[in-house]
Design a protein around this motif. Structure first.
Motif, mmCIF file in Angstrom:
data_model
loop_
_atom_site.group_PDB
_atom_site.id
_atom_site.type_symbol
_atom_site.label_atom_id
_atom_site.label_comp_id
_atom_site.label_asym_id
_atom_site.label_seq_id
_atom_site.Cartn_x
_atom_site.Cartn_y
_atom_site.Cartn_z
ATOM 1 N N MET A 182 46.810 35.260 15.826
ATOM 2 C CA MET A 182 46.054 34.350 16.692
ATOM 3 C C MET A 182 45.509 35.124 17.889
ATOM 4 N N ASP A 183 44.312 34.749 18.332
ATOM 5 C CA ASP A 183 43.780 35.395 19.544
ATOM 6 C C ASP A 183 44.492 34.862 20.794
ATOM 7 N N ASP A 184 44.877 33.591 20.771
ATOM 8 C CA ASP A 184 45.614 33.000 21.895
ATOM 9 C C ASP A 184 47.117 33.215 21.621
ATOM 10 N N ARG A 185 47.818 33.922 22.534
ATOM 11 C CA ARG A 185 49.208 34.315 22.225
ATOM 12 C C ARG A 185 50.186 33.143 22.126
ATOM 13 N N TYR A 186 49.822 31.962 22.628
ATOM 14 C CA TYR A 186 50.754 30.824 22.527
ATOM 15 C C TYR A 186 50.332 29.775 21.497
ATOM 16 N N ALA A 187 49.155 29.976 20.872
ATOM 17 C CA ALA A 187 48.691 28.979 19.889
ATOM 18 C C ALA A 187 49.392 29.203 18.551
ATOM 19 N N THR B 140 59.227 33.592 18.277
ATOM 20 C CA THR B 140 58.464 34.711 18.862
ATOM 21 C C THR B 140 57.535 34.182 19.952
ATOM 22 N N LYS B 141 56.821 33.076 19.644
ATOM 23 C CA LYS B 141 55.884 32.505 20.629
ATOM 24 C C LYS B 141 56.653 31.956 21.841
ATOM 25 N N LEU B 142 57.803 31.359 21.555
ATOM 26 C CA LEU B 142 58.607 30.811 22.659
ATOM 27 C C LEU B 142 59.031 31.944 23.602
ATOM 28 N N SER C 53 49.499 28.322 14.268
ATOM 29 C CA SER C 53 48.700 27.890 13.122
ATOM 30 C C SER C 53 49.613 27.973 11.906
ATOM 31 N N PHE C 54 49.725 26.877 11.174
ATOM 32 C CA PHE C 54 50.633 26.889 10.018
ATOM 33 C C PHE C 54 49.932 26.566 8.698
ATOM 34 N N SER C 55 48.602 26.351 8.737
ATOM 35 C CA SER C 55 47.925 25.957 7.496
ATOM 36 C C SER C 55 47.846 27.129 6.508
ATOM 37 N N GLY C 56 47.704 28.372 7.044
ATOM 38 C CA GLY C 56 47.655 29.538 6.157
ATOM 39 C C GLY C 56 48.981 29.736 5.433
ATOM 40 N N LEU C 57 50.059 29.578 6.178
ATOM 41 C CA LEU C 57 51.399 29.707 5.588
ATOM 42 C C LEU C 57 51.607 28.613 4.529
ATOM 43 N N LYS C 58 51.181 27.411 4.873
ATOM 44 C CA LYS C 58 51.305 26.282 3.916
ATOM 45 C C LYS C 58 50.582 26.624 2.614
ATOM 46 N N ILE D 172 51.486 24.671 27.282
ATOM 47 C CA ILE D 172 51.256 26.119 27.230
ATOM 48 C C ILE D 172 50.566 26.503 25.921
ATOM 49 N N GLY D 173 51.007 25.884 24.843
ATOM 50 C CA GLY D 173 50.407 26.208 23.545
ATOM 51 C C GLY D 173 50.702 25.118 22.541
ATOM 52 N N LYS D 174 49.837 25.028 21.522
ATOM 53 C CA LYS D 174 50.091 24.031 20.470
ATOM 54 C C LYS D 174 49.484 24.497 19.155
ATOM 55 N N THR D 175 49.753 23.772 18.092
ATOM 56 C CA THR D 175 49.203 24.182 16.806
ATOM 57 C C THR D 175 47.730 23.808 16.733
ATOM 58 N N ARG D 176 46.973 24.706 16.080
ATOM 59 C CA ARG D 176 45.545 24.446 15.905
ATOM 60 C C ARG D 176 45.298 23.633 14.646
#
Ligand code: KG4
Ligand code: ZN
Length: 341
Positions: free
Chosen positions: A200-205, A246-248, A207-212, A153-157
């Motif tokens: 994110m534009d995709d509601r299930y994708a 939230t995504k789940l 991204s954690f690099s910005g937070l990192k 359904i979704g994964k990290t970019r």
């Protein structure tokens, strides 16, 4: 059905005996953490060399046990991907050798399916099923309508959650893997740093690099002291848990499930486990399940669990089986024919 299962996709070599996909009779796992810790992360070349050096020792222990129960195996199962190619190939080579020598069917297993079925080793799983898989290499949501039908359904970019824990810990001069230690430290912290959640534009994708980067920039600030570490860990972890759940919940609103799983190495995280199980309070008709601690990280029992629902390859395919280091669940199911006869 008695399966001898092998998992060697990263820095653990693990062998297990699993009955009917749910009952782990014996498991031996050798972790290489101590070897990789001095480099701050897994060195692929070192991982495969250590697997070659150590696998016979692990395998022998499990085979001695199997002699003591005098039951014959029905199949050999092995992780074929995703993972590090050199590491995967060691397990595959061992599995092919045993399967051809004993003339047994060989069942290739997808590592993420392994994590999903890790929960089945201690709980009864029902369908439709939604799984949140959070590990050092993966952050994914998978929807399963049966034991053989799974959809990503979704994964990290970019970074996986475990990877971000490890990288932040490294910046704080903590030993690898940093996840368990940051988890512990966060428990005494206060969430006083504000980190933005990714848009994110995709509601299930994910991204954690910005937070990192935001967390690492905070560590680099001159005002950041030793005493701030617990607060930083707590703030970072709270942002991660919130983003994951939230995504789940969004995925669950579109794809209703009877059962929801949290799995993968990061499912050992105390705050994430507690927040995940709390979801059941507002959604009582759904079952929320987590794996036993011993099945959170990479292990062969989960591979034996998943293998029960998958098909074996033919004798010719057994001889030529290769690793598939980046294969998705869908491609894996297409390649290895998902429906069990
Ligand atoms: O599933 P796993 O054993 O290997 C992969 O398939 O990646 O997951 C290992 C990851 C590491 O990044 C480790 O730091 C993280 O799981 N981890 C944790 C915790 N325990 C392990 N992260 C946060 N909190 C924990 N308690
Ligand atoms: Zn894993």
């Amino acid at each position: 059905m008695l399966i001898l299962a092998i998992e060697s996709s990263c820095d653990e070599f693990s062998v297990a005996i699993v009955r009917d996909g749910i009952d782990c009779l014996m498991m031996e796992t050798l972790s290489q953490i101590a070897s990789h810790a001095k480099y701050g992360g897994v060195i692929p070349e070192l991982a495969s060399r250590e697997h070659v050096r150590d696998f016979a020792h692990i395998l022998k222990k499990v085979l001695l046990y199997s002699e003591s129960i005098s039951e014959k195996f029905d199949a050999i199962a092995v992780t074929v991907g995703p993972g590090l190619s050199g590491s995967l190939l060691v397990g595959i080579q061992v599995a092919k050798t045993l399967a051809t020598y004993w003339n047994l069917p060989l069942i290739p297993v997808h590592h993420i399916l392994g994590h999903i079925f890790s929960v089945g080793l201690t709980h009864t799983i029902s369908y439709p099923l939604m799984s949140l898989i959070v590990s050092g290499g993966h952050t994914e949501i998978v929807y399963s309508t049966s034991s053989t039908e799974h959809k990503l359904i979704g994964k990290t970019r970019d970074d996986a959650v475990g990877e971000v824990y490890d990288k932040i810990a490294r910046k704080l001069n903590m030993p690898y893997p940093g996840g368990p230690l940051l988890d512990k430290i966060a428990q005494s912290g206060e969430c006083r740093y504000q980190f933005k959640k990714p848009r994110m534009d995709d509601r299930y994708a994910f991204s954690f690099s910005g937070l990192k980067s935001a967390v690492i920039n905070q560590i680099r600030k001159e005002t950041f002291s030793e005493d701030d570490v617990a607060d930083l860990a707590c703030s970072f972890q709270t942002t991660v848990v919130d983003e994951l759940l939230t995504k789940l919940k969004e995925a669950l609103s579109e794809f209703p499930a009877e059962c929801v799983l949290l799995c993968g190495g990061v499912s050992a995280n105390a705050q994430l486990r507690a927040a995940f199980l709390d979801l059941e309070k507002t959604d009582a008709k759904t079952e929320y399940l987590i794996p036993d601690f011993k099945y959170c990280g990479d292990n062969a029992a989960m591979i034996g669990g998943a293998a029960y629902y998958l098909k074996a390859v033919s004798y010719d395919e057994t001889l030529t089986l290769d690793c598939t280091p980046n294969i998705t669940i869908e491609d894996f199911l297409k390649k290895f024919n998902e429906v069990k006869e």
